[in-house]
Motif scaffolding. Structure first.
Motif, PDB file in Angstrom:
ATOM      1  N   MET A   1       0.850  -1.150   0.224  1.00 38.48           N
ATOM      2  CA  MET A   1      -0.111  -0.226   0.321  1.00 38.48           C
ATOM      3  C   MET A   1       0.627   0.627   0.127  1.00 38.48           C
ATOM      4  SD  MET A   1      -2.846   0.826   2.566  1.00 38.48           S
ATOM      5  CE  MET A   1      -1.800   1.337   4.426  1.00 38.48           C
ATOM      6  N   ASP A   2       0.485   2.244  -1.058  1.00 33.70           N
ATOM      7  CA  ASP A   2       1.360   3.534  -0.539  1.00 33.70           C
ATOM      8  C   ASP A   2       1.337   4.770   0.267  1.00 33.70           C
ATOM      9  OD1 ASP A   2       3.586   2.385  -2.862  1.00 33.70           O
ATOM     10  OD2 ASP A   2       1.955   2.737  -4.071  1.00 33.70           O
ATOM     11  N   ILE A   3       1.315   5.016   0.876  1.00 33.04           N
ATOM     12  CA  ILE A   3       0.461   6.069   1.541  1.00 33.04           C
ATOM     13  C   ILE A   3       2.118   7.124   1.723  1.00 33.04           C
ATOM     14  CG2 ILE A   3       1.136   7.003   4.236  1.00 33.04           C
ATOM     15  CD1 ILE A   3       0.747   4.094   5.118  1.00 33.04           C
ATOM     16  N   PRO A   4       1.117   8.430   1.532  1.00 32.61           N
ATOM     17  CA  PRO A   4       1.644   9.512   0.883  1.00 32.61           C
ATOM     18  C   PRO A   4       3.137   9.649   1.777  1.00 32.61           C
ATOM     19  CG  PRO A   4      -0.928  10.277   0.532  1.00 32.61           C
ATOM     20  CD  PRO A   4      -0.334   8.524   1.205  1.00 32.61           C
ATOM     21  N   ALA A  57     -17.207  10.587   1.433  1.00 30.58           N
ATOM     22  CA  ALA A  57     -16.617  10.845   0.794  1.00 30.58           C
ATOM     23  C   ALA A  57     -14.853  11.024  -0.045  1.00 30.58           C
ATOM     24  CB  ALA A  57     -16.183  12.671   0.936  1.00 30.58           C
ATOM     25  N   ASP A  58     -14.917   9.503   0.641  1.00 29.69           N
ATOM     26  CA  ASP A  58     -13.359   8.733   0.598  1.00 29.69           C
ATOM     27  C   ASP A  58     -12.632   8.707  -0.922  1.00 29.69           C
ATOM     28  OD1 ASP A  58     -12.697   8.295   2.929  1.00 29.69           O
ATOM     29  OD2 ASP A  58     -13.802   5.855   2.099  1.00 29.69           O
ATOM     30  N   SER A  59     -11.762   9.186  -1.372  1.00 27.49           N
ATOM     31  CA  SER A  59     -11.266   9.122  -2.386  1.00 27.49           C
ATOM     32  C   SER A  59     -11.678  10.498  -3.783  1.00 27.49           C
ATOM     33  CB  SER A  59     -11.862   7.764  -3.343  1.00 27.49           C
ATOM     34  OG  SER A  59     -11.136   7.098  -3.023  1.00 27.49           O
ATOM     35  N   GLY A  60     -12.302  11.579  -2.713  1.00 27.74           N
ATOM     36  CA  GLY A  60     -12.577  12.246  -3.294  1.00 27.74           C
ATOM     37  C   GLY A  60     -12.075  13.613  -3.373  1.00 27.74           C
ATOM     38  N   LEU A  61     -12.909  14.905  -3.358  1.00 27.40           N
ATOM     39  CA  LEU A  61     -12.417  16.468  -3.985  1.00 27.40           C
ATOM     40  C   LEU A  61     -13.177  16.902  -2.098  1.00 27.40           C
ATOM     41  CD1 LEU A  61     -13.050  17.349  -7.141  1.00 27.40           C
ATOM     42  CD2 LEU A  61     -10.770  17.367  -5.541  1.00 27.40           C
ATOM     43  N   ARG A  86      -8.052   9.793   3.620  1.00 28.79           N
ATOM     44  CA  ARG A  86      -8.560   9.140   2.396  1.00 28.79           C
ATOM     45  C   ARG A  86      -8.915   9.431   0.932  1.00 28.79           C
ATOM     46  NH1 ARG A  86      -9.627   5.543   5.448  1.00 28.79           N
ATOM     47  NH2 ARG A  86     -11.910   5.158   4.769  1.00 28.79           N
ATOM     48  N   GLU A  87      -8.017   9.337   0.608  1.00 26.78           N
ATOM     49  CA  GLU A  87      -7.521   9.056  -0.529  1.00 26.78           C
ATOM     50  C   GLU A  87      -8.080  10.679  -1.017  1.00 26.78           C
ATOM     51  OE1 GLU A  87      -6.579   5.917  -4.443  1.00 26.78           O
ATOM     52  OE2 GLU A  87      -8.563   5.811  -3.261  1.00 26.78           O
ATOM     53  N   CYS A  88      -8.343  11.515  -0.436  1.00 34.70           N
ATOM     54  CA  CYS A  88      -8.637  12.836  -1.104  1.00 34.70           C
ATOM     55  C   CYS A  88      -7.919  13.568  -1.892  1.00 34.70           C
ATOM     56  CB  CYS A  88      -9.635  13.881  -0.459  1.00 34.70           C
ATOM     57  SG  CYS A  88     -11.357  12.140   0.250  1.00 34.70           S
ATOM     58  N   SER A 153      -2.299   5.510  -1.895  1.00 33.05           N
ATOM     59  CA  SER A 153      -2.644   6.842  -2.929  1.00 33.05           C
ATOM     60  C   SER A 153      -1.638   6.600  -3.377  1.00 33.05           C
ATOM     61  CB  SER A 153      -2.986   8.162  -2.425  1.00 33.05           C
ATOM     62  OG  SER A 153      -3.994   8.449  -1.636  1.00 33.05           O
ATOM     63  N   THR A 154      -1.139   6.627  -5.131  1.00 27.29           N
ATOM     64  CA  THR A 154       0.197   6.293  -5.546  1.00 27.29           C
ATOM     65  C   THR A 154       0.651   8.256  -5.812  1.00 27.29           C
ATOM     66  OG1 THR A 154      -0.650   7.183  -7.630  1.00 27.29           O
ATOM     67  CG2 THR A 154      -1.009   5.042  -7.017  1.00 27.29           C
TER      68      THR A 154
END
Length: 230
Positions: A1-4, A57-61, A86-88, A153-154
């Motif tokens: 898993m990629d973590i920022p 709102a996961d993976s959203g804006l 949350r990949e936003c 998140s990549t």
């Protein structure tokens, strides 16, 4: 898993130096001073991350127009990291956002059911009497669990959107690290986020953010009392 990288730095600092100060905020207009340790900042990030998940709102804006008005406030500065967990992506626009974050003077819901108002109180106290459809950030966040999962998140995924400018997690991770305790005067939202949070996290330092117009003498006194290196 990629973590920022920025989130990884926060997680590492929480484990190894959680009691150390990370962000100290001065509001010279009100006279307020708030100091957040690494662990306290991480706790707010985790709770806010859980709130984003609860709102679907996961993976959203996440729209953060609050950053245009108060880029240096500690409530503003924790939102990007919570969103990234949350990949936003963070956007400074309202249009298209799944959650919109505003200040205490909101008069109506920006997006019904997904508008959060931040009190900007030094201790994070909540707001009362908000319009229908507007949620109090402090109340909602503090009710969330202290631990939060992290969606992958990549490095090339968008992290920060300001009009035509789109920065990835990798580009934000290229912020020069800061190892000492630095004094930050808020400027534009991105520069303030880099100076006050990202650079200290990457370098093991901390930041003292001074909002308002303190004057030269007051600023020098703050710099000395906080033992800022620059």
């Amino acid at each position: 898993m990629d973590i920022p990288v920025v989130l990884s730095a926060l997680q590492r600092r929480t484990r190894t130096a959680g009691a150390e100060p990370l962000l100290t905020h001065y509001d010279t207009a009100s006279g307020g001073r708030t100091e957040l340790s690494v662990a306290t900042f991480a706790n707010w990030v985790a709770k806010t991350s859980n709130l984003i998940e609860e709102l679907g709102a996961d993976s959203g804006l996440v729209g953060l127009p609050l950053a245009l008005r108060r880029p240096g406030h500690w409530m503003t500065l924790l939102w990007p990291l919570a969103a990234w967990q949350r990949e936003c992506a963070i956007t400074l626009e309202v249009a298209g956002a799944d959650v919109v974050v505003v200040g205490p003077d909101v008069t109506e819901a920006v997006l019904p059911g997904a508008t959060l108002a931040c009190s900007l109180h030094p201790l994070g106290l909540g707001l009362r009497g908000l319009p229908d459809g507007v949620l109090d950030f402090s109340t909602e966040a503090l009710a969330q669990p202290d631990l939060a999962g992290t969606l992958p998140s990549t490095p090339s995924a968008p992290a920060w959107i300001d009009g035509a400018q789109v920065l990835s997690h990798a580009e934000l991770a290229g912020t020069p690290p800061v190892a000492g305790r630095v004094l930050v005067l808020p400027s534009d939202p991105l520069a303030t986020l880099r100076d006050a949070v990202i650079a200290p996290l990457l370098g093991g330092g901390s930041a003292v953010v001074v909002e308002g117009d303190p004057g030269d003498a007051r600023l020098a006194a703050i710099r000395a009392s906080e033992r800022c290196v620059e």
